[in-house]
Design a protein around this motif. Structure first.
Motif, PDB file in Angstrom:
ATOM      1  N   UNK A 192       0.666  -1.246  -0.018  1.00 37.94           N
ATOM      2  CA  UNK A 192       0.048   0.091   0.105  1.00 37.94           C
ATOM      3  C   UNK A 192       0.981   1.235  -0.085  1.00 37.94           C
ATOM      4  N   UNK A 193       0.716   2.322  -0.839  1.00 36.57           N
ATOM      5  CA  UNK A 193       1.418   3.487  -0.945  1.00 36.57           C
ATOM      6  C   UNK A 193       1.598   4.160   0.628  1.00 36.57           C
ATOM      7  N   UNK A 194       2.604   4.474   0.996  1.00 36.49           N
ATOM      8  CA  UNK A 194       2.705   5.296   2.205  1.00 36.49           C
ATOM      9  C   UNK A 194       2.502   6.709   2.011  1.00 36.49           C
ATOM     10  N   UNK A 195       1.255   7.083   2.099  1.00 38.65           N
ATOM     11  CA  UNK A 195       1.208   8.658   1.543  1.00 38.65           C
ATOM     12  C   UNK A 195       1.018   9.363   3.006  1.00 38.65           C
ATOM     13  N   UNK A 196       1.160   8.813   4.291  1.00 39.01           N
ATOM     14  CA  UNK A 196       1.054   9.516   5.371  1.00 39.01           C
ATOM     15  C   UNK A 196       2.593  10.286   5.880  1.00 39.01           C
ATOM     16  N   UNK A 197       3.599   9.453   5.281  1.00 36.82           N
ATOM     17  CA  UNK A 197       4.695   9.945   5.810  1.00 36.82           C
ATOM     18  C   UNK A 197       5.253  11.340   4.937  1.00 36.82           C
ATOM     19  N   UNK A 198       6.118  12.042   5.972  1.00 34.33           N
ATOM     20  CA  UNK A 198       6.488  13.602   5.390  1.00 34.33           C
ATOM     21  C   UNK A 198       7.379  13.373   4.294  1.00 34.33           C
TER      22      UNK A 198
ATOM     23  N   UNK B 124       2.449  -3.152 -10.751  1.00 35.42           N
ATOM     24  CA  UNK B 124       1.631  -2.512 -10.095  1.00 35.42           C
ATOM     25  C   UNK B 124       0.695  -1.748 -11.287  1.00 35.42           C
ATOM     26  N   UNK B 125       0.999  -2.181 -12.567  1.00 31.96           N
ATOM     27  CA  UNK B 125       0.485  -1.492 -13.829  1.00 31.96           C
ATOM     28  C   UNK B 125      -1.218  -1.648 -13.781  1.00 31.96           C
ATOM     29  N   UNK B 126      -1.684  -2.770 -13.315  1.00 30.62           N
ATOM     30  CA  UNK B 126      -3.448  -2.735 -13.159  1.00 30.62           C
ATOM     31  C   UNK B 126      -3.861  -1.943 -12.265  1.00 30.62           C
ATOM     32  N   UNK B 127      -3.106  -1.857 -11.125  1.00 30.29           N
ATOM     33  CA  UNK B 127      -3.812  -0.844 -10.022  1.00 30.29           C
ATOM     34  C   UNK B 127      -3.517   0.649 -10.801  1.00 30.29           C
ATOM     35  N   UNK B 128      -2.345   0.887 -11.464  1.00 34.01           N
ATOM     36  CA  UNK B 128      -2.337   2.242 -11.745  1.00 34.01           C
ATOM     37  C   UNK B 128      -3.611   2.524 -12.965  1.00 34.01           C
ATOM     38  N   UNK B 129      -3.665   1.475 -13.800  1.00 33.36           N
ATOM     39  CA  UNK B 129      -4.793   1.808 -14.833  1.00 33.36           C
ATOM     40  C   UNK B 129      -6.072   1.934 -14.279  1.00 33.36           C
ATOM     41  N   UNK B 130      -6.346   1.527 -13.181  1.00 34.25           N
ATOM     42  CA  UNK B 130      -7.584   1.814 -12.237  1.00 34.25           C
ATOM     43  C   UNK B 130      -7.842   2.904 -11.804  1.00 34.25           C
TER      44      UNK B 130
ATOM     45  N   UNK C   1       5.136  21.197  -5.878  1.00 35.77           N
ATOM     46  CA  UNK C   1       5.864  20.611  -5.016  1.00 35.77           C
ATOM     47  C   UNK C   1       5.811  19.057  -5.055  1.00 35.77           C
ATOM     48  N   UNK C   2       6.696  18.294  -4.464  1.00 31.47           N
ATOM     49  CA  UNK C   2       6.813  16.763  -4.319  1.00 31.47           C
ATOM     50  C   UNK C   2       5.750  16.546  -3.069  1.00 31.47           C
ATOM     51  N   UNK C   3       4.952  16.044  -3.294  1.00 34.72           N
ATOM     52  CA  UNK C   3       3.675  15.454  -2.301  1.00 34.72           C
ATOM     53  C   UNK C   3       3.954  13.996  -2.063  1.00 34.72           C
ATOM     54  N   UNK C   4       4.657  13.040  -2.960  1.00 36.18           N
ATOM     55  CA  UNK C   4       4.691  11.840  -2.687  1.00 36.18           C
ATOM     56  C   UNK C   4       5.880  11.335  -3.873  1.00 36.18           C
ATOM     57  N   UNK C   5       6.644  10.466  -3.195  1.00 32.26           N
ATOM     58  CA  UNK C   5       7.783  10.073  -3.816  1.00 32.26           C
ATOM     59  C   UNK C   5       8.141   8.571  -3.385  1.00 32.26           C
ATOM     60  N   UNK C   6       8.190   7.419  -4.441  1.00 35.62           N
ATOM     61  CA  UNK C   6       8.164   6.152  -4.133  1.00 35.62           C
ATOM     62  C   UNK C   6       9.230   5.477  -5.214  1.00 35.62           C
ATOM     63  N   UNK C   7       9.939   4.717  -4.906  1.00 32.92           N
ATOM     64  CA  UNK C   7      10.753   3.578  -5.507  1.00 32.92           C
ATOM     65  C   UNK C   7      10.495   2.344  -5.191  1.00 32.92           C
ATOM     66  N   UNK C   8       9.890   1.775  -6.343  1.00 33.95           N
ATOM     67  CA  UNK C   8       9.326   0.161  -6.046  1.00 33.95           C
ATOM     68  C   UNK C   8       7.684   0.454  -6.313  1.00 33.95           C
ATOM     69  N   UNK C   9       7.207  -1.011  -6.421  1.00 37.69           N
ATOM     70  CA  UNK C   9       5.880  -1.173  -6.656  1.00 37.69           C
ATOM     71  C   UNK C   9       4.962  -0.905  -5.507  1.00 37.69           C
ATOM     72  N   UNK C  10       3.681  -0.420  -5.970  1.00 39.29           N
ATOM     73  CA  UNK C  10       2.767  -0.049  -4.908  1.00 39.29           C
ATOM     74  C   UNK C  10       1.192  -0.221  -5.489  1.00 39.29           C
ATOM     75  N   UNK C  11       0.248  -0.328  -4.692  1.00 38.52           N
ATOM     76  CA  UNK C  11      -1.008  -0.394  -5.217  1.00 38.52           C
ATOM     77  C   UNK C  11      -1.744   0.931  -5.272  1.00 38.52           C
TER      78      UNK C  11
END
Length: 209
Positions: free
Chosen positions: A56-62, A111-117, A182-192
């Motif tokens: 799950x994407x970590x959208x709560x981290x600073x 992760x592509x199917x989740x991105x497409x949805x 401004x960058x609000x989210x940055x992730x390297x690696x797969x996520x849903x």
């Protein structure tokens, strides 16, 4: 007689090799080899884990603590297969979802199917811009990949240098910019990215001034 003894010994060796434990070990090794050398198989395993609630994407981290946000977006350009350009600096006032991927990358495929949805939920909203960057710059190949899977994600290649603080080479990498650039989210690696928390996160960014 020597031949019979030899055959008997060989048969005993084969029987020992084909015990349940050895068969299980061989199947395990075979599975590992498949996961290592067949990207679609590894992607399928990762996708299954996503459906179970992992990645799950970590959208709560600073994010500002992890990634500097003082970036000259006007110097970052992308182009699509028709040669049409897009400049990040021109997208102020929009929420920008930027994804770097490749057709040979198992986590990207996972992760592509989740991105497409997720994309289908926001694609008609003018507040959002989606940029999917083929790391190999082979847009014909990536377009065939998308068409085969009935994805309609907007494909681009990098047409300028990309700052390492945005993309350091790890695939996949996803960056979300708010309406101020401004960058609000940055992730390297797969996520849903069809996760409800991420959908809410994107909606909150849209509603921010």
């Amino acid at each position: 007689m020597q031949i019979k003894v030899y055959c008997s010994e060989e048969s005993n060796v084969m029987k020992k090799m084909l015990t349940g434990r050895n068969i299980g070990n061989m199947l395990f090794v075979l599975l590992l080899l498949v996961l290592l050398f067949v990207p679609s198989a590894k992607a399928a395993v990762l996708r299954g884990l996503m459906q179970m609630g992992f990645f799950s994407p970590d959208v709560e981290s600073n994010v500002q603590e992890k990634v500097p946000t003082a970036i000259d977006l006007s110097a970052i350009h992308f182009k699509d297969a028709a040669g049409n350009g897009i400049v990040l600096g021109d997208l102020k006032g929009k929420v920008v979802f930027l994804n770097f991927w490749a057709t040979w990358c198992p986590p990207c495929l996972a992760e592509m199917p989740s991105i497409n949805k997720m994309y289908n939920k926001f694609k008609d909203d003018q507040a959002f811009v989606f940029i999917f960057v083929d790391a190999d710059s082979d847009l014909l190949k990536s377009a065939r990949f998308m068409e085969k899977r009935n994805y309609h994600l907007p494909l681009y290649r990098a047409a300028s240098a990309i700052p390492e603080m945005i993309f350091s080479g790890s695939l996949p990498t996803t960056v979300v910019f708010d309406k101020q650039g401004r960058i609000s989210y940055h992730e390297s690696g797969a996520a849903n990215y069809n996760d409800n928390r991420f959908i809410d996160f994107m909606t909150k960014l849209k509603n921010m001034k």
